[in-house]
Scaffold this motif. Structure first.
Motif, PDB file in Angstrom:
ATOM      1  N   PRO A 211       0.859   5.462  12.471  1.00 46.23           N
ATOM      2  CA  PRO A 211       2.167   5.649  12.710  1.00 46.23           C
ATOM      3  C   PRO A 211       2.517   6.831  13.837  1.00 46.23           C
ATOM      4  O   PRO A 211       1.509   7.447  14.151  1.00 46.23           O
ATOM      5  N   PRO A 212       3.631   6.921  14.167  1.00 44.99           N
ATOM      6  CA  PRO A 212       3.890   8.008  15.401  1.00 44.99           C
ATOM      7  C   PRO A 212       3.898   9.164  14.565  1.00 44.99           C
ATOM      8  O   PRO A 212       5.106   9.819  14.416  1.00 44.99           O
ATOM      9  N   PHE A 213       2.959   9.873  14.161  1.00 45.27           N
ATOM     10  CA  PHE A 213       2.850  11.094  13.395  1.00 45.27           C
ATOM     11  C   PHE A 213       1.441  11.961  14.067  1.00 45.27           C
ATOM     12  O   PHE A 213       0.293  11.578  14.135  1.00 45.27           O
ATOM     13  N   VAL A 214       1.929  13.094  14.597  1.00 53.00           N
ATOM     14  CA  VAL A 214       1.245  13.786  15.326  1.00 53.00           C
ATOM     15  C   VAL A 214      -0.262  14.218  14.939  1.00 53.00           C
ATOM     16  O   VAL A 214      -1.325  14.225  15.316  1.00 53.00           O
ATOM     17  N   PRO A 215      -0.397  14.807  13.521  1.00 47.82           N
ATOM     18  CA  PRO A 215      -1.576  15.165  12.967  1.00 47.82           C
ATOM     19  C   PRO A 215      -2.574  14.166  12.975  1.00 47.82           C
ATOM     20  O   PRO A 215      -3.762  13.922  13.163  1.00 47.82           O
ATOM     21  N   PHE A 216      -1.906  12.739  12.517  1.00 49.18           N
ATOM     22  CA  PHE A 216      -2.883  11.634  12.763  1.00 49.18           C
ATOM     23  C   PHE A 216      -3.455  11.147  14.033  1.00 49.18           C
ATOM     24  O   PHE A 216      -4.588  10.903  14.087  1.00 49.18           O
ATOM     25  N   LEU A 217      -2.621  11.295  15.003  1.00 51.56           N
ATOM     26  CA  LEU A 217      -2.993  11.049  16.372  1.00 51.56           C
ATOM     27  C   LEU A 217      -4.020  11.936  16.868  1.00 51.56           C
ATOM     28  O   LEU A 217      -4.900  11.655  17.449  1.00 51.56           O
ATOM     29  N   THR A 218      -3.811  13.418  16.508  1.00 52.09           N
ATOM     30  CA  THR A 218      -4.573  14.531  16.916  1.00 52.09           C
ATOM     31  C   THR A 218      -6.175  13.865  16.215  1.00 52.09           C
ATOM     32  O   THR A 218      -7.162  14.057  16.758  1.00 52.09           O
ATOM     33  N   ALA A 219      -6.034  13.903  14.952  1.00 51.57           N
ATOM     34  CA  ALA A 219      -7.459  13.686  14.018  1.00 51.57           C
ATOM     35  C   ALA A 219      -8.160  12.449  14.745  1.00 51.57           C
ATOM     36  O   ALA A 219      -9.283  12.252  15.005  1.00 51.57           O
ATOM     37  N   LEU A 220      -7.243  11.258  15.105  1.00 50.30           N
ATOM     38  CA  LEU A 220      -7.908  10.164  15.599  1.00 50.30           C
ATOM     39  C   LEU A 220      -8.655  10.521  16.987  1.00 50.30           C
ATOM     40  O   LEU A 220      -9.630   9.996  17.051  1.00 50.30           O
ATOM     41  N   ASP A 221      -7.955  11.291  17.826  1.00 51.91           N
ATOM     42  CA  ASP A 221      -8.313  11.704  19.244  1.00 51.91           C
ATOM     43  C   ASP A 221      -9.604  12.451  18.968  1.00 51.91           C
ATOM     44  O   ASP A 221     -10.705  12.485  19.770  1.00 51.91           O
ATOM     45  N   ALA A 222      -9.697  13.582  18.027  1.00 53.30           N
ATOM     46  CA  ALA A 222     -10.890  14.235  17.847  1.00 53.30           C
ATOM     47  C   ALA A 222     -11.916  13.545  17.507  1.00 53.30           C
ATOM     48  O   ALA A 222     -13.165  13.665  17.438  1.00 53.30           O
ATOM     49  N   SER A 223     -11.737  12.519  16.633  1.00 54.10           N
ATOM     50  CA  SER A 223     -12.793  11.462  15.998  1.00 54.10           C
ATOM     51  C   SER A 223     -13.439  10.741  17.298  1.00 54.10           C
ATOM     52  O   SER A 223     -14.582  10.644  17.230  1.00 54.10           O
ATOM     53  N   ARG A 224     -12.516  10.241  18.057  1.00 52.64           N
ATOM     54  CA  ARG A 224     -12.949   9.584  19.250  1.00 52.64           C
ATOM     55  C   ARG A 224     -13.939  10.388  19.923  1.00 52.64           C
ATOM     56  O   ARG A 224     -14.963  10.162  20.768  1.00 52.64           O
ATOM     57  N   ARG A 225     -13.479  11.583  20.242  1.00 51.32           N
ATOM     58  CA  ARG A 225     -14.256  12.568  21.230  1.00 51.32           C
ATOM     59  C   ARG A 225     -15.546  12.842  20.561  1.00 51.32           C
ATOM     60  O   ARG A 225     -16.608  13.062  21.061  1.00 51.32           O
ATOM     61  N   ALA A 226     -15.591  13.130  19.383  1.00 49.13           N
ATOM     62  CA  ALA A 226     -16.881  13.447  18.538  1.00 49.13           C
ATOM     63  C   ALA A 226     -17.833  12.198  18.437  1.00 49.13           C
ATOM     64  O   ALA A 226     -18.930  12.660  18.605  1.00 49.13           O
ATOM     65  N   SER A 227     -17.203  10.983  18.744  1.00 50.08           N
ATOM     66  CA  SER A 227     -18.310   9.698  18.755  1.00 50.08           C
ATOM     67  C   SER A 227     -18.695   9.674  20.027  1.00 50.08           C
ATOM     68  O   SER A 227     -19.450   8.674  20.344  1.00 50.08           O
TER      69      SER A 227
ATOM     70  N   ALA B 148       0.776  -1.132  -0.054  1.00 49.30           N
ATOM     71  CA  ALA B 148       0.119   0.083  -0.041  1.00 49.30           C
ATOM     72  C   ALA B 148       0.966   1.251   0.024  1.00 49.30           C
ATOM     73  O   ALA B 148       2.208   1.258   0.471  1.00 49.30           O
ATOM     74  N   HIS B 149       0.236   2.339  -0.372  1.00 48.93           N
ATOM     75  CA  HIS B 149       0.919   3.652   0.023  1.00 48.93           C
ATOM     76  C   HIS B 149       0.115   4.079   1.411  1.00 48.93           C
ATOM     77  O   HIS B 149      -0.954   4.731   1.485  1.00 48.93           O
ATOM     78  N   ALA B 150       0.847   3.596   2.422  1.00 50.74           N
ATOM     79  CA  ALA B 150       0.309   3.378   3.632  1.00 50.74           C
ATOM     80  C   ALA B 150      -0.203   4.830   4.268  1.00 50.74           C
ATOM     81  O   ALA B 150      -1.353   5.057   4.940  1.00 50.74           O
ATOM     82  N   MET B 151       0.505   6.025   3.913  1.00 51.65           N
ATOM     83  CA  MET B 151       0.182   7.111   4.659  1.00 51.65           C
ATOM     84  C   MET B 151      -0.973   7.679   3.911  1.00 51.65           C
ATOM     85  O   MET B 151      -2.043   8.197   4.375  1.00 51.65           O
ATOM     86  N   CYS B 152      -1.194   7.380   2.489  1.00 54.13           N
ATOM     87  CA  CYS B 152      -2.624   7.670   1.766  1.00 54.13           C
ATOM     88  C   CYS B 152      -3.537   6.753   2.473  1.00 54.13           C
ATOM     89  O   CYS B 152      -4.643   7.198   2.452  1.00 54.13           O
ATOM     90  N   VAL B 153      -3.373   5.594   2.804  1.00 54.89           N
ATOM     91  CA  VAL B 153      -4.197   5.021   3.283  1.00 54.89           C
ATOM     92  C   VAL B 153      -4.870   5.336   4.571  1.00 54.89           C
ATOM     93  O   VAL B 153      -6.105   5.405   4.956  1.00 54.89           O
ATOM     94  N   THR B 154      -4.046   5.662   5.619  1.00 58.91           N
ATOM     95  CA  THR B 154      -4.076   6.330   6.808  1.00 58.91           C
ATOM     96  C   THR B 154      -5.049   7.625   6.668  1.00 58.91           C
ATOM     97  O   THR B 154      -5.966   7.912   7.289  1.00 58.91           O
ATOM     98  N   ARG B 155      -4.687   8.420   5.646  1.00 59.02           N
ATOM     99  CA  ARG B 155      -5.403   9.636   5.434  1.00 59.02           C
ATOM    100  C   ARG B 155      -6.877   9.222   4.942  1.00 59.02           C
ATOM    101  O   ARG B 155      -7.798   9.915   5.226  1.00 59.02           O
ATOM    102  N   GLU B 156      -6.917   8.228   4.068  1.00 58.17           N
ATOM    103  CA  GLU B 156      -8.320   7.658   3.934  1.00 58.17           C
ATOM    104  C   GLU B 156      -9.320   7.288   5.004  1.00 58.17           C
ATOM    105  O   GLU B 156     -10.354   7.912   4.913  1.00 58.17           O
ATOM    106  N   ARG B 157      -8.466   6.882   5.657  1.00 58.18           N
ATOM    107  CA  ARG B 157      -9.297   6.377   6.904  1.00 58.18           C
ATOM    108  C   ARG B 157      -9.718   7.359   8.033  1.00 58.18           C
ATOM    109  O   ARG B 157     -10.838   7.601   8.265  1.00 58.18           O
ATOM    110  N   LEU B 158      -8.733   8.260   8.193  1.00 62.12           N
ATOM    111  CA  LEU B 158      -8.866   9.353   9.057  1.00 62.12           C
ATOM    112  C   LEU B 158      -9.661  10.470   8.512  1.00 62.12           C
ATOM    113  O   LEU B 158     -10.499  11.356   9.435  1.00 62.12           O
ATOM    114  N   TYR B 159      -9.541  10.822   7.286  1.00 61.65           N
ATOM    115  CA  TYR B 159     -10.141  12.151   6.936  1.00 61.65           C
ATOM    116  C   TYR B 159     -11.352  11.918   5.821  1.00 61.65           C
ATOM    117  O   TYR B 159     -11.958  12.819   5.563  1.00 61.65           O
ATOM    118  N   TYR B 160     -11.471  10.594   5.289  1.00 57.89           N
ATOM    119  CA  TYR B 160     -12.444  10.548   4.290  1.00 57.89           C
ATOM    120  C   TYR B 160     -13.287   9.455   4.859  1.00 57.89           C
ATOM    121  O   TYR B 160     -13.771   8.605   3.939  1.00 57.89           O
TER     122      TYR B 160
END
Length: 562
Positions: free
Chosen positions: A546-562, A472-484
């Protein structure tokens, strides 16, 4: 001895200590290779598989030697293929000279194949390369070359590419009785007035609290590691590094607070929070290096020393020679005494908390820790973009006098393959010629430029290529999961067996496929025992965060929203 323009060029770069010219041959640059063959000065011509990789080889060569890298390309598509590689060197201030062949000047604007003279509606190569270089000139006669060469080398030494466009008929023309190339004497620039202000800010901070240093890649490029360590010891400072500068300070030293920015460690933020001054050394602190720190840096005094001012408000002193500047500063504060201050041991760095992964293969933390345990001290590491690069920047500790390079100027996938090879050529000519270089990349980067493995095989270079294969293009897969909302994926591939494929292509290449940390450790030991190149494919999970701050921030925001 021939004395054509191309002969002059080859002898000129040889006087600057260059021993390899990287490129791809072609009709409008072949005369340069002819000159390389005839030169008595020990220049070796290296043919890459693609001009992008040739440019990154020159880039990696320059980063390791601290000198100049040289890349050559023919006209047309060959020249165009240089753009991304030179753009990385431009953004990261790496001195590279590009020698670009052109159709004969007599045919410019007259329908010549691959004409980029800008005449008669053609592409203008001066404008194209001028945007990604500090100097670009079309050499229209042999008489123009010495002055153009001097200006080009001076521009490159200031940090970034310089480009000479060389029509084929000009390359073949004679230099007559031109004197051998001699570079005009120039010294590093240092802003004395602002330097006084930086010194005063440091003195004031020492009286009132703690100093935190954030070091950037210029420290390594200026070979100023020893002077940085001396200054840190003298100030009893804490130290963080930009993501592309992990090799600028001992990662095992108790003063080390980890990486700044997108892939950073919380210890650095805590150190800044209680500091009286943050001193930036050799970094402009771009977004990749300051994410998560903007608010903290707004509450503490900031000073900066380096070739360019930072992106945050600071007292800035310009220096293009950090070894001299830091040495002078350390001597001022230590009274000339070069002794390490005693330090208490500190805890290990705290990794960013990532959600558990449940898919197949190895986890980023485990595989990087295994790699770190098996690499001899002083091993040069070139990391590529994406989730792989984030994991390596965050978890890998660099030990000894190694180079650590990650391309964050343009972040081009596939950069590390050529750059690691260029670095290995640089090491081969020195006393540490058997030192192994390690390239760590994802399978997406491999599919882009991984066939440069062929160049390493051709020249029996001591390079180990480690590819994290998650299909995979794993970073793009992660973005698809978190942002789309994970509704689709354009970035997952059918399984590919990279280790087996390369073993079949290159029967003499030690190639391994691993799925456990034990298998990885064994494979790396076998790679270290081989004299030439080797290859390791690691099965990984494309869905691991991965250990990447924007992804972890987006994941945390998603959890709080749900």
């Amino acid at each position: 001895m021939p004395n054509r323009v191309v002969d002059y060029l080859v002898r000129a770069v040889s006087t600057l200590g260059v021993r390899h010219i990287f490129g791809v041959d072609g009709a409008n640059i072949e005369d340069l290779y002819d000159a390389i063959f005839d030169t008595p000065d020990g220049i070796t011509g290296i043919v890459a598989k693609h001009e992008f990789s040739a440019a990154t080889m020159a880039d990696g060569y320059a980063r390791t030697t601290g000198g100049l890298g040289v890349v050559a390309a023919t006209s047309g598509g060959g020249a165009m293929n240089l753009v991304a590689g030179l753009a990385e060197s431009y953004a990261s201030r790496v001195p590279v000279l590009a020698l670009v062949g052109q159709p004969p000047a007599t045919l410019e604007g007259r329908g010549a194949f691959q004409d980029t003279s800008g005449k008669a509606g053609t592409i203008d190569a001066v404008q194209l390369f001028g945007a990604i270089s500090h100097y670009c000139a079309r050499v229209t006669s042999a008489a123009e070359l010495p002055a153009a060469m001097d200006r080009a080398i001076d521009a490159a030494r200031r940090g970034g590419p310089a480009v000479l466009l060389l029509p084929k008929d000009v390359q073949q023309s004679g230099m007559g009785d031109a004197e051998p190339f001699r570079m005009s004497a120039r010294t590093g620039r240092q802003d004395e007035g602002e330097f006084v202000r930086v010194r005063a800010a440091l003195a004031a901070a020492r009286r009132t609290g703690k100093v935190v240093v954030i070091a950037g890649d210029q420290v390594a490029r200026n070979d100023a590691r020893a002077e940085l360590a001396w200054l840190v010891d003298t100030l009893d400072a804490a130290v963080g590094v930009a993501p592309d500068a992990k090799d600028t300070y001992d990662n095992d030293d108790p003063a080390f607070c980890g990486v700044a920015g997108l892939m950073g460690h919380p210890e650095l933020g805590e150190a800044i929070r209680s500091a009286a001054l943050c001193l930036l050394v050799g970094t402009t602190l771009p977004l990749t290096a300051r994410t998560g720190l903007d608010q903290l840096l707004g509450t503490v005094a900031v000073a900066s020393i380096g070739a360019a001012p930072p992106f945050v408000p600071a007292i800035h002193a310009t220096s293009t020679d950090l070894a001299a500047t830091l040495g002078e500063l350390a001597a001022d504060f230590s009274g000339g005494q070069r002794q390490a201050a005693p330090r208490a041991a500190t805890n290990r760095l705290t990794p960013l908390a990532v959600p558990p992964a449940h898919g197949p293969g190895l986890r980023y933390h485990d595989l990087v820790e295994t790699i770190a345990a098996e690499l001899p001290s002083g091993t040069d590491v070139f990391a590529d973009a994406g989730n792989t690069g984030a994991a390596v920047v965050h978890h890998l500790r660099i030990r000894g006098d190694a180079r650590f390079v990650v391309a964050l100027g343009m972040g081009g996938m596939g950069y590390a393959f050529g750059a690691g090879i260029g670095s290995a050529f640089a090491r081969r000519r020195g006393p540490d010629g058997t030192r192994r270089t390690v390239v760590i990349a994802g399978d997406g980067a491999f599919f882009m430029h991984g066939m440069e493995v062929h160049t390493a095989v051709e020249h029996a270079l001591p390079v180990t290529f480690i590819v994290l294969n998650n299909n995979a293009h794993a970073m793009c897969v992660t973005r698809e999961r978190l942002y789309y909302r994970d509704r689709y994926s354009f970035n997952r591939f059918r399984p590919a067996h990279l280790g087996a494929g390369l073993a079949a292509m290159f029967p003499d290449l030690p190639a391994h496929t691993v799925g456990t940390t034990g298998e990885l450790a064994t494979a790396l030991r076998r790679c270290a025992e081989s004299e030439g190149p080797s290859f390791v494919s690691i099965d990984c999970d494309p869905d691991e965060i991965p250990p990447f701050v924007p992804f972890l921030t987006a994941l945390d925001a998603s959890r709080r929203a749900s």
